[in-house]
Each structure stands twice: as C-alpha cells, then as structure tokens.
Scaffold this motif. Structure first.
Motif, PDB file in Angstrom:
ATOM      1  N   HIS A  15      -2.833   9.455   0.744  1.00 24.70           N
ATOM      2  CA  HIS A  15      -2.203   9.755  -0.550  1.00 24.70           C
ATOM      3  C   HIS A  15      -2.448   8.322  -1.401  1.00 24.70           C
ATOM      4  N   LEU A  16      -3.275   8.460  -2.248  1.00 25.69           N
ATOM      5  CA  LEU A  16      -3.629   7.141  -3.306  1.00 25.69           C
ATOM      6  C   LEU A  16      -3.662   7.905  -4.574  1.00 25.69           C
ATOM      7  N   ASP A  17      -3.163   6.869  -5.709  1.00 26.06           N
ATOM      8  CA  ASP A  17      -3.237   7.204  -7.007  1.00 26.06           C
ATOM      9  C   ASP A  17      -4.149   6.068  -7.421  1.00 26.06           C
ATOM     10  N   ILE A  18      -5.247   6.466  -8.367  1.00 21.06           N
ATOM     11  CA  ILE A  18      -6.018   5.324  -9.060  1.00 21.06           C
ATOM     12  C   ILE A  18      -5.942   5.785 -10.446  1.00 21.06           C
ATOM     13  N   GLU A  19      -5.068   4.835 -11.476  1.00 16.42           N
ATOM     14  CA  GLU A  19      -5.120   4.774 -12.953  1.00 16.42           C
ATOM     15  C   GLU A  19      -5.849   3.973 -13.521  1.00 16.42           C
ATOM     16  N   VAL A  20      -6.919   4.593 -14.179  1.00 16.09           N
ATOM     17  CA  VAL A  20      -7.775   3.430 -15.052  1.00 16.09           C
ATOM     18  C   VAL A  20      -7.648   3.783 -16.536  1.00 16.09           C
ATOM     19  N   SER A  21      -7.801   2.816 -17.231  1.00 15.51           N
ATOM     20  CA  SER A  21      -7.720   2.880 -18.619  1.00 15.51           C
ATOM     21  C   SER A  21      -9.237   2.538 -19.143  1.00 15.51           C
ATOM     22  N   SER A  37      -2.275   2.646  -6.468  1.00 15.98           N
ATOM     23  CA  SER A  37      -0.935   3.042  -5.955  1.00 15.98           C
ATOM     24  C   SER A  37      -0.796   3.921  -4.807  1.00 15.98           C
ATOM     25  N   GLY A  38      -0.470   3.582  -3.665  1.00 18.82           N
ATOM     26  CA  GLY A  38      -0.281   4.103  -2.598  1.00 18.82           C
ATOM     27  C   GLY A  38       1.187   4.894  -2.701  1.00 18.82           C
ATOM     28  N   THR A  39       1.032   6.467  -2.441  1.00 17.84           N
ATOM     29  CA  THR A  39       2.211   7.181  -3.076  1.00 17.84           C
ATOM     30  C   THR A  39       3.025   7.461  -2.091  1.00 17.84           C
ATOM     31  N   MET A  40       2.910   7.315  -0.745  1.00 15.32           N
ATOM     32  CA  MET A  40       3.450   7.891   0.289  1.00 15.32           C
ATOM     33  C   MET A  40       4.112   6.698   1.141  1.00 15.32           C
ATOM     34  N   PHE A  41       5.327   6.640   1.572  1.00 15.97           N
ATOM     35  CA  PHE A  41       6.083   5.631   2.552  1.00 15.97           C
ATOM     36  C   PHE A  41       5.978   6.290   3.825  1.00 15.97           C
ATOM     37  N   ARG A  42       5.440   5.584   4.682  1.00 13.78           N
ATOM     38  CA  ARG A  42       5.445   5.919   6.167  1.00 13.78           C
ATOM     39  C   ARG A  42       6.603   5.475   7.159  1.00 13.78           C
ATOM     40  N   GLY A  43       6.537   3.970   7.053  1.00 17.63           N
ATOM     41  CA  GLY A  43       7.789   3.491   7.724  1.00 17.63           C
ATOM     42  C   GLY A  43       7.573   3.187   9.304  1.00 17.63           C
ATOM     43  N   PHE A  44       6.536   3.028   9.825  1.00 20.88           N
ATOM     44  CA  PHE A  44       6.212   3.096  11.301  1.00 20.88           C
ATOM     45  C   PHE A  44       7.095   1.867  11.743  1.00 20.88           C
ATOM     46  N   GLU A  45       6.819   0.734  10.822  1.00 20.60           N
ATOM     47  CA  GLU A  45       7.695  -0.435  11.630  1.00 20.60           C
ATOM     48  C   GLU A  45       8.973  -0.508  11.719  1.00 20.60           C
ATOM     49  N   ILE A  46       9.589   0.558  11.063  1.00 25.97           N
ATOM     50  CA  ILE A  46      11.045   0.943  11.134  1.00 25.97           C
ATOM     51  C   ILE A  46      11.356   1.740  12.364  1.00 25.97           C
ATOM     52  N   MET A  47      10.415   2.803  12.466  1.00 23.49           N
ATOM     53  CA  MET A  47      10.438   3.680  13.645  1.00 23.49           C
ATOM     54  C   MET A  47      10.102   3.018  14.886  1.00 23.49           C
ATOM     55  N   GLU A 291       6.741 -12.536  10.451  1.00 22.89           N
ATOM     56  CA  GLU A 291       7.824 -12.540   9.762  1.00 22.89           C
ATOM     57  C   GLU A 291       8.224 -11.434   8.998  1.00 22.89           C
ATOM     58  N   GLY A 292       7.369 -10.470   8.858  1.00 25.52           N
ATOM     59  CA  GLY A 292       7.438  -9.447   8.069  1.00 25.52           C
ATOM     60  C   GLY A 292       8.829  -8.701   8.137  1.00 25.52           C
ATOM     61  N   VAL A 293       9.073  -8.243   6.817  1.00 25.78           N
ATOM     62  CA  VAL A 293      10.220  -7.271   6.629  1.00 25.78           C
ATOM     63  C   VAL A 293       9.940  -5.833   5.957  1.00 25.78           C
ATOM     64  N   THR A 294      10.259  -4.780   6.181  1.00 23.50           N
ATOM     65  CA  THR A 294       9.977  -3.362   5.503  1.00 23.50           C
ATOM     66  C   THR A 294      11.315  -3.009   5.165  1.00 23.50           C
ATOM     67  N   GLY A 302       9.053  -1.948 -12.434  1.00 24.10           N
ATOM     68  CA  GLY A 302       7.620  -2.662 -12.462  1.00 24.10           C
ATOM     69  C   GLY A 302       6.970  -2.365 -11.365  1.00 24.10           C
ATOM     70  N   ALA A 303       7.337  -1.685 -10.251  1.00 22.99           N
ATOM     71  CA  ALA A 303       6.674  -1.496  -8.987  1.00 22.99           C
ATOM     72  C   ALA A 303       5.720  -0.280  -9.067  1.00 22.99           C
ATOM     73  N   TYR A 304       4.654  -0.169  -8.567  1.00 24.22           N
ATOM     74  CA  TYR A 304       3.864   1.075  -8.604  1.00 24.22           C
ATOM     75  C   TYR A 304       3.011   1.331  -7.407  1.00 24.22           C
ATOM     76  N   SER A 305       3.643   0.935  -6.096  1.00 25.38           N
ATOM     77  CA  SER A 305       2.885   1.318  -5.190  1.00 25.38           C
ATOM     78  C   SER A 305       3.694   0.856  -3.900  1.00 25.38           C
ATOM     79  N   TRP A 306       3.513   1.838  -2.842  1.00 26.40           N
ATOM     80  CA  TRP A 306       4.266   1.814  -1.529  1.00 26.40           C
ATOM     81  C   TRP A 306       3.309   0.798  -0.584  1.00 26.40           C
ATOM     82  N   LEU A 307       2.034   0.054  -0.985  1.00 22.97           N
ATOM     83  CA  LEU A 307       1.395  -0.760  -0.342  1.00 22.97           C
ATOM     84  C   LEU A 307       1.907  -2.195  -0.578  1.00 22.97           C
ATOM     85  N   LYS A 308       1.890  -3.040   0.313  1.00 22.37           N
ATOM     86  CA  LYS A 308       2.144  -4.459  -0.044  1.00 22.37           C
ATOM     87  C   LYS A 308       0.862  -5.200  -0.287  1.00 22.37           C
ATOM     88  N   SER A 309       0.723  -6.285  -0.963  1.00 25.20           N
ATOM     89  CA  SER A 309      -0.358  -6.831  -1.238  1.00 25.20           C
ATOM     90  C   SER A 309      -0.633  -8.087  -0.223  1.00 25.20           C
TER      91      SER A 309
END
Length: 476
Positions: A15-21, A37-47, A291-294, A302-309
């Motif tokens: 699931h990805l949105d690409i928005e272009v002007s 924009s990644g539009t879906m949260f998975r949360g495997f790290e939490i699982m 040391e990552g945190v989810t 201002g956020a627009y994605s479930w992907l980190k950078s």
C-alpha cells in the motif's frame, strides 16, 4: 479536469500513495513536486516484543509475500549475531540456494508481471479482465513485438512457479520457508535433491538467457528516453548478499556504497532513521535501528507516511539491484528508470549462474545446522539484501526474550518520505522533472515508480500546485 474514482492499484506489492504536482516548465508538462506515502501500519516490531527470539524468522517472513526468504535470511543472521553461532558450510550454501531461487522468481516477476505492461499496448491481445481497463499511450509497443512480450508474460508465470518449486527443495515450502534457523538450515542434503534442483535451475537459466535478458534489452532499445528519466538522488547503498564463507566476509555481491560520486564502505552505525514526516512519535526518530523505537502517532501534524526515513550519514541513498551491481562494478551505465530494469535482469543471470557452483559445493552427509542455546541477554544485527534492496534486522535480547526488534526494509530506503532536514526520499527525488504528457494517463509516473519495484501497492494522485486534484487513476 474530472476526478476519477480511486480503486486499488495493481502491479505493486502493498500500500503506497504517490502524490505528484504537475506544471508547465519551459513548455513541458512535468512533475514539480512529489510525495511518497506508505498508507498501512504493520507493527511487526511490536508483535515480536517479549517473544522467543527463535520465533523471529517465522514472523518476519510474513512481512512480505514476495521476498519472505530475504527476511528469513536477515532474521537468522541477526540471531546468529546475538547467539554467537555460525552455520556449517552446508547450511550456508542451502540458504544461499533458497534465497537465490527467490531472487530469480522476484526479478522475473518484476519485469513481466509488474513493470512490462507500462510499455506494452495490449489492445487486441489482452481484451479482458484483469487487463482492462488500461492505459494506452502513443509510445507503447504494438504489433508483433507486443504479442511476443505478452506471450513471454504468460510463459513467465510458469517459470516463476518453477523457481518456487526449486526453492522448496531445500526450503521445504515457499514462499515462506521453515528451514531457516539460527545455526544453519534444517534441510538434509541428498543426491536426489541436488539432481532435482539442478534440473530446474537449468530450465530457469535458459529462460533468463534466451528470453528475459533479451526482452529487457529490446524494451530498453525502444524507450531510450528512459535512460535520462528518474535518476533520483544519485547515491547508492548495498549491504551485500550471498555469503561465500562461514564468516560472511566474502560475498557474491559485496557491501558498499556510492555517495556523492565516491565509492565508500558501509558502517551500519552511521544509519539514522528520521520521522519528521512519518506517523511516529518524536521519540521514534533520530535513532540508529539498533536503538530503534516504534511508537505510532496517527494524528501527527505534517506527517504523511507510515514509512520512516533511513539515511546514511544524513544523506539520501537508493537501494536495489542497480545499487548492488554498481558498487560491485557489474553495471555502471547510469542511474535511471531503464538502468534499474536492466541491472535487475543482469543480476538475475549473475545469481543463477553462481548457483551452479554452489550446488557442486554441497557435501552429502555433512551437517547443515549447529544448535546454539538462547542467550540470557545480547544484541544482534543481520544485514542482507532482498531482491528490492538493502534489508536489515536488529535485535536486543533480555531474559532470553526479545526486548527490541527493528526492521529496515528496502522500500523504507526507496519510498521514504522527506527526512527531518526536508530531503526527499529516492522515489520522490526520482519523480522530479518527469514529463507527463497526459494527466489522465500518467504512464511516465508509473514507469519511474515501478522501476524501483517498491514492495507496496501504489495509488498515484496528480495535483496542481494550488492543490486542486487533476486526476486519480487506476493502474492494471
């Protein structure tokens, strides 16, 4: 212009949105801004938190339906790092063979079933669902060439199945394999299995040499403009893959990066994940994955994605077959849409050819697995490559349970949103200045996005600079 109903987009995983002007620049209608924009949260790290560390290879293989073997590999390398164990040679080779089968399957899948239809006019050839409705643009291939490519599209379905069959010989089953464990591989090497694997590998190599690579070169010859479109950030990063010794120091595809025109080593400690434009709390950002945190933050302004950078030394890097082939001096024609497609095909041949030698190194009767107990505490890191690019897993163990687990996928690198410094991600950057001849059929945008083979389903929106929607469309 009219707004077209958004439907699920096919030919991309997830699931990805690409928005272009889009705006007229010097008489050319082109992309002037882009958001991924990644539009879906998975949360495997939490699982995975508080679970038995040995569960990780089985859970993480479910992150992706196309490249689960890569996650299995990253996970067992991660655990072996924490457990302090190395696989016997048979175990290392068997894992390489199963992963190689997955690479072959995924590369063939990408060209024929995900990307090729961006270049083929299938009118009069595939006049049925799910190939309709479709885009038909003036530059698409027609006639006998189109018919041949569609015929190979169908042939590739059977070839992909054979790649799965081949991988299942030592993987027990595919797409997710239960044989990958810390300490090696639980499969037993026999003469019959080697023979069966060899037969299928010969068929796959023949298809790669006589159909896949020639088709890619033929399409590239018909679309030379795409050697100049989609360059992106120009920086490339690879962790390396296919260990050729027990320590992993020697690989078929070595680790390395190409940053600002220079070839450099990769130090995982220099990776930082930012979340300035991601739906995560501030505490989840500006951290190394070890040391990552989810911590999700859905309403973050201002956020627009479930992907980190993820960034290396705060610099945007692209991952994938082109990055691997580039840093290994196997392909350096350029960085563009067609360079990504061509490098992937040539890498497929390189991996398939190497697998012949690995089969000859297997020793019947030798062990493929070495047991190691779970430590009371420890940390680990597993770096490898998925077909789509650099893949890393990180673990922290406390009281013999997982206390922290982090995954940075290839699409985290490639489809990432802007970072805390405002730098666009690789796909966002590659879309900049892309010409768009017809906003109702923006095939150029899709060709750029598909060249990265993002592990997401991609819905693409077009906006004017003032924010008015110019079109939302379905891609088949």
């Amino acid at each position: 212009m009219p707004t077209i109903k958004i439907d699920p987009i096919t030919r991309i995983e997830g699931h990805l949105d690409i928005e272009v002007s889009v705006e007229q620049v010097d008489g050319v209608q082109q992309v002037i801004d882009a958001k991924s924009s990644g539009t879906m949260f998975r949360g495997f790290e939490i699982m995975l938190k508080d679970r038995d560390p040995r569960d990780a290879p089985h859970y993480t293989q479910r992150i992706c339906g196309v490249c689960p073997i890569s996650h299995g590999m990253a996970s067992v390398l991660n655990l072996e790092s924490a457990f302090g164990v190395l696989p016997p040679d048979n175990g290392r080779i068997l894992r390489n063979l199963v992963l190689g089968a997955n690479f072959i399957m995924s590369h063939i899948l990408h060209f024929y079933h995900l990307a090729a239809l961006d270049y083929i006019n299938t009118e009069g050839i595939l006049d049925m669902s799910p190939w309709t409705p479709r885009y038909v643009t003036p530059d698409m291939v027609t006639g006998e060439v189109a018919s041949t490519l569609v015929g190979h599209y169908v042939q590739a379905l059977a070839v992909r199945r054979k790649a799965h069959q081949m991988g299942a010989i030592f993987g027990a089953k595919l797409p997710c394999s239960p044989t990958f464990v810390p300490g090696g591989c639980t499969e037993v090497v026999t003469a019959d299995k080697i023979s069966d694997f060899t037969t299928l590998l010969s068929e796959l190599r023949s298809f790669i040499d006589t159909v896949y690579v020639p088709d890619v070169l033929a399409v590239a010859g018909l679309f030379p403009a795409y050697y100049e479109i989609g360059e992106g950030c120009g920086n490339l990063l690879a962790y390396g893959v296919f260990d050729l010794d027990a320590t992993g120091d020697t690989k078929l595809m070595a680790r390395g990066r190409y940053t600002n025109g220079a070839y450099e080593d990769v130090d995982p400690a220099q990776i930082t994940e930012y979340v300035g434009y991601s739906w995560y709390t501030a505490e989840s950002g500006n951290l190394n994955p070890s040391e990552g945190v989810t911590e999700p933050y859905l309403d973050k302004p201002g956020a627009y994605s479930w992907l980190k950078s993820p960034r290396y030394l705060d610099t945007v890097h692209e991952a994938g077959p082109l990055a691997r082939m580039w840093v290994n001096d196997d392909y350096r024609r350029g960085i563009s849409v067609l360079d990504r497609v061509a490098a992937r095909a040539l890498e497929c041949k390189k991996v398939a050819d190497a697998m012949v030698g690995w089969l000859s190194e297997l020793e019947i009767g030798d062990p493929a697995y070495e047991y190691s107990p779970i430590p009371e505490s420890g940390t680990g890191m597993g770096l490898t490559e998925a077909p789509r690019g650099a893949l890393g897993h990180w673990i922290e163990i406390s009281n013999s349970k997982i206390s922290r687990y982090q995954v940075v996928t290839p699409t985290n690198w490639n489809a990432s949103p802007r970072d805390d410094y405002g730098h666009k991600g690789p796909i966002e950057e590659a879309l900049m200045n892309t010409p768009v001849a017809d906003i109702d059929q923006p095939i150029e945008v899709l060709r750029v996005v598909h060249s990265f083979d993002p592990c997401l389903a991609c819905s693409v929106h077009l906006l004017t600079p003032e924010g008015q929607s110019l079109g939302k469309f379905r891609v088949l």
